[in-house]
Design a protein around this motif. Structure first.
Motif, PDB file in Angstrom:
ATOM      1  N   THR A  91       5.231  -8.647  -3.656  1.00 27.57           N
ATOM      2  CA  THR A  91       4.164  -9.512  -4.158  1.00 27.57           C
ATOM      3  C   THR A  91       2.805  -8.931  -3.790  1.00 27.57           C
ATOM      4  O   THR A  91       1.897  -8.884  -4.615  1.00 27.57           O
ATOM      5  CB  THR A  91       4.303 -10.926  -3.562  1.00 27.57           C
ATOM      6  OG1 THR A  91       5.587 -11.435  -3.915  1.00 27.57           O
ATOM      7  CG2 THR A  91       3.221 -11.850  -4.064  1.00 27.57           C
ATOM      8  N   LEU A  92       2.665  -8.470  -2.539  1.00 23.33           N
ATOM      9  CA  LEU A  92       1.471  -7.778  -2.057  1.00 23.33           C
ATOM     10  C   LEU A  92       1.911  -6.376  -1.667  1.00 23.33           C
ATOM     11  O   LEU A  92       2.652  -6.198  -0.700  1.00 23.33           O
ATOM     12  CB  LEU A  92       0.855  -8.502  -0.856  1.00 23.33           C
ATOM     13  CG  LEU A  92      -0.228  -7.761  -0.064  1.00 23.33           C
ATOM     14  CD1 LEU A  92      -1.411  -7.385  -0.954  1.00 23.33           C
ATOM     15  CD2 LEU A  92      -0.683  -8.595   1.113  1.00 23.33           C
ATOM     16  N   TYR A  93       1.489  -5.375  -2.453  1.00 23.21           N
ATOM     17  CA  TYR A  93       1.921  -3.991  -2.215  1.00 23.21           C
ATOM     18  C   TYR A  93       0.714  -3.094  -1.988  1.00 23.21           C
ATOM     19  O   TYR A  93      -0.305  -3.219  -2.672  1.00 23.21           O
ATOM     20  CB  TYR A  93       2.721  -3.451  -3.404  1.00 23.21           C
ATOM     21  CG  TYR A  93       3.119  -2.007  -3.199  1.00 23.21           C
ATOM     22  CD1 TYR A  93       4.127  -1.670  -2.305  1.00 23.21           C
ATOM     23  CD2 TYR A  93       2.458  -0.979  -3.867  1.00 23.21           C
ATOM     24  CE1 TYR A  93       4.475  -0.351  -2.090  1.00 23.21           C
ATOM     25  CE2 TYR A  93       2.803   0.346  -3.653  1.00 23.21           C
ATOM     26  CZ  TYR A  93       3.809   0.654  -2.762  1.00 23.21           C
ATOM     27  OH  TYR A  93       4.146   1.971  -2.536  1.00 23.21           O
ATOM     28  N   CYS A  94       0.853  -2.173  -1.020  1.00 25.03           N
ATOM     29  CA  CYS A  94      -0.180  -1.178  -0.756  1.00 25.03           C
ATOM     30  C   CYS A  94       0.467   0.204  -0.724  1.00 25.03           C
ATOM     31  O   CYS A  94       1.431   0.425   0.021  1.00 25.03           O
ATOM     32  CB  CYS A  94      -0.885  -1.470   0.563  1.00 25.03           C
ATOM     33  SG  CYS A  94      -2.207  -0.303   0.947  1.00 25.03           S
ATOM     34  N   LYS A  95      -0.059   1.126  -1.508  1.00 24.00           N
ATOM     35  CA  LYS A  95       0.464   2.489  -1.570  1.00 24.00           C
ATOM     36  C   LYS A  95       0.154   3.274  -0.290  1.00 24.00           C
ATOM     37  O   LYS A  95       0.841   4.239   0.032  1.00 24.00           O
ATOM     38  CB  LYS A  95      -0.140   3.206  -2.781  1.00 24.00           C
ATOM     39  CG  LYS A  95       0.341   4.613  -2.973  1.00 24.00           C
ATOM     40  CD  LYS A  95      -0.309   5.230  -4.193  1.00 24.00           C
ATOM     41  CE  LYS A  95       0.059   6.690  -4.328  1.00 24.00           C
ATOM     42  NZ  LYS A  95      -0.626   7.301  -5.464  1.00 24.00           N
ATOM     43  N   GLY A  96      -0.867   2.873   0.465  1.00 20.83           N
ATOM     44  CA  GLY A  96      -1.264   3.593   1.674  1.00 20.83           C
ATOM     45  C   GLY A  96      -1.078   2.766   2.922  1.00 20.83           C
ATOM     46  O   GLY A  96      -0.085   2.064   3.087  1.00 20.83           O
ATOM     47  N   HIS A  97      -2.065   2.834   3.822  1.00 24.95           N
ATOM     48  CA  HIS A  97      -2.065   2.091   5.077  1.00 24.95           C
ATOM     49  C   HIS A  97      -2.679   0.715   4.827  1.00 24.95           C
ATOM     50  O   HIS A  97      -3.762   0.621   4.271  1.00 24.95           O
ATOM     51  CB  HIS A  97      -2.923   2.788   6.139  1.00 24.95           C
ATOM     52  CG  HIS A  97      -2.789   4.278   6.172  1.00 24.95           C
ATOM     53  ND1 HIS A  97      -1.651   4.911   6.580  1.00 24.95           N
ATOM     54  CD2 HIS A  97      -3.662   5.251   5.842  1.00 24.95           C
ATOM     55  CE1 HIS A  97      -1.832   6.213   6.515  1.00 24.95           C
ATOM     56  NE2 HIS A  97      -3.043   6.456   6.059  1.00 24.95           N
ATOM     57  N   LEU A  98      -2.027  -0.331   5.274  1.00 13.81           N
ATOM     58  CA  LEU A  98      -2.530  -1.695   5.096  1.00 13.81           C
ATOM     59  C   LEU A  98      -2.886  -2.274   6.459  1.00 13.81           C
ATOM     60  O   LEU A  98      -2.013  -2.426   7.322  1.00 13.81           O
ATOM     61  CB  LEU A  98      -1.491  -2.569   4.404  1.00 13.81           C
ATOM     62  CG  LEU A  98      -1.901  -4.006   4.091  1.00 13.81           C
ATOM     63  CD1 LEU A  98      -3.079  -4.040   3.119  1.00 13.81           C
ATOM     64  CD2 LEU A  98      -0.722  -4.782   3.513  1.00 13.81           C
ATOM     65  N   GLU A  99      -4.167  -2.575   6.662  1.00 14.58           N
ATOM     66  CA  GLU A  99      -4.629  -3.185   7.900  1.00 14.58           C
ATOM     67  C   GLU A  99      -5.170  -4.584   7.579  1.00 14.58           C
ATOM     68  O   GLU A  99      -6.134  -4.713   6.832  1.00 14.58           O
ATOM     69  CB  GLU A  99      -5.714  -2.338   8.555  1.00 14.58           C
ATOM     70  CG  GLU A  99      -5.200  -0.971   8.992  1.00 14.58           C
ATOM     71  CD  GLU A  99      -6.253  -0.117   9.659  1.00 14.58           C
ATOM     72  OE1 GLU A  99      -7.424  -0.550   9.762  1.00 14.58           O
ATOM     73  OE2 GLU A  99      -5.911   1.007  10.074  1.00 14.58           O
ATOM     74  N   ILE A 100      -4.520  -5.607   8.127  1.00 10.93           N
ATOM     75  CA  ILE A 100      -4.904  -6.987   7.850  1.00 10.93           C
ATOM     76  C   ILE A 100      -5.746  -7.503   9.010  1.00 10.93           C
ATOM     77  O   ILE A 100      -5.386  -7.321  10.180  1.00 10.93           O
ATOM     78  CB  ILE A 100      -3.656  -7.861   7.614  1.00 10.93           C
ATOM     79  CG1 ILE A 100      -2.842  -7.298   6.437  1.00 10.93           C
ATOM     80  CG2 ILE A 100      -4.059  -9.312   7.357  1.00 10.93           C
ATOM     81  CD1 ILE A 100      -1.534  -8.003   6.168  1.00 10.93           C
ATOM     82  N   ASP A 101      -6.876  -8.138   8.665  1.00 12.99           N
ATOM     83  CA  ASP A 101      -7.837  -8.546   9.676  1.00 12.99           C
ATOM     84  C   ASP A 101      -8.509  -9.862   9.274  1.00 12.99           C
ATOM     85  O   ASP A 101      -8.422 -10.292   8.142  1.00 12.99           O
ATOM     86  CB  ASP A 101      -8.893  -7.444   9.840  1.00 12.99           C
ATOM     87  CG  ASP A 101      -9.679  -7.551  11.136  1.00 12.99           C
ATOM     88  OD1 ASP A 101      -9.350  -8.390  11.992  1.00 12.99           O
ATOM     89  OD2 ASP A 101     -10.642  -6.773  11.297  1.00 12.99           O
ATOM     90  N   LYS A 102      -9.182 -10.483  10.202  1.00 14.25           N
ATOM     91  CA  LYS A 102      -9.989 -11.705  10.105  1.00 14.25           C
ATOM     92  C   LYS A 102      -9.113 -12.953  10.276  1.00 14.25           C
ATOM     93  O   LYS A 102      -7.901 -12.871  10.426  1.00 14.25           O
ATOM     94  CB  LYS A 102     -10.821 -11.764   8.822  1.00 14.25           C
ATOM     95  CG  LYS A 102     -11.751 -10.574   8.662  1.00 14.25           C
ATOM     96  CD  LYS A 102     -12.765 -10.480   9.774  1.00 14.25           C
ATOM     97  CE  LYS A 102     -13.666  -9.274   9.591  1.00 14.25           C
ATOM     98  NZ  LYS A 102     -14.378  -8.873  10.771  1.00 14.25           N
ATOM     99  N   ALA A 103      -9.739 -14.114  10.261  1.00 11.97           N
ATOM    100  CA  ALA A 103      -9.091 -15.336  10.735  1.00 11.97           C
ATOM    101  C   ALA A 103      -8.756 -16.328   9.627  1.00 11.97           C
ATOM    102  O   ALA A 103      -8.886 -17.534   9.816  1.00 11.97           O
ATOM    103  CB  ALA A 103      -9.971 -15.996  11.794  1.00 11.97           C
ATOM    104  N   GLY A 104      -8.314 -15.855   8.480  1.00  8.81           N
ATOM    105  CA  GLY A 104      -7.860 -16.749   7.420  1.00  8.81           C
ATOM    106  C   GLY A 104      -6.353 -16.907   7.457  1.00  8.81           C
ATOM    107  O   GLY A 104      -5.671 -16.407   8.355  1.00  8.81           O
TER     108      GLY A 104
END
Length: 169
Positions: A91-104
């Motif tokens: 559903t959520l795809y990233c071809k490279g590096h995925l860095e998830i951040d922040k407070a949501g």
């Protein structure tokens, strides 16, 4: 170096910029839409209260082989879902590096395969956000390198595969 095309509720952004990192913000809702991002340089995507369902593919497809910072804007709830029966990876795809951040908060349902997947690593930065995997036909979170959690509350339920799977190739 940025072009945007829209077909119904499907948005495609092509970013040819290689001089500096650009930031894109997604907001609003669609029961039949998607966000496709093509780039060759690191980028930031801010989810600012987006609710996106794509019945024909991934809700968000980040076709960037570099680092993509996915920021969950503080105080927002973001919901992503895909359709059933396709051949896409997540559903959520990233071809490279995925860095998830922040407070949501990020709620993801993977009706075809994984809920969240990256071809390289996934890192949850040191933030106080919440990730809810509400279901997946395969893994809740899947990456082909490593998974690093520095923060976040992660809730995973109703997955047919692993809650979190990291493969090191």
């Amino acid at each position: 170096g940025v072009s945007v095309s829209v077909s119904g509720a499907d948005v495609t952004v092509n970013n040819d910029n290689t001089d500096s990192e650009l930031t894109f913000s997604l907001t609003g809702e669609s029961a039949s839409g998607s966000f496709l991002y093509n780039a060759s340089y690191k980028s930031t995507i801010v989810l600012d209260g987006v609710s996106l369902t794509n019945p024909h593919g991934p809700a968000i497809d980040l076709q960037c082989g570099k680092r993509v910072a996915l920021q969950l804007k503080k105080g927002t709830v973001n919901t992503l879902s895909d359709g059933t029966g396709g051949d896409w990876k997540a559903t959520l795809y990233c071809k490279g590096h995925l860095e998830i951040d922040k407070a949501g908060t990020l709620n993801v349902t993977g009706n075809t395969r994984h809920a969240i997947s990256a071809k390289e690593y996934i890192q949850l930065k040191k933030a106080s956000g919440i990730i809810n995997i509400l279901g997946a036909k395969a893994d809740g979170i899947h990456c082909q390198q490593y998974f690093l959690a520095g923060g976040y509350e992660v809730n995973i339920k109703d997955v047919a595969g692993d809650g979190i799977q990291a493969e090191l190739s």
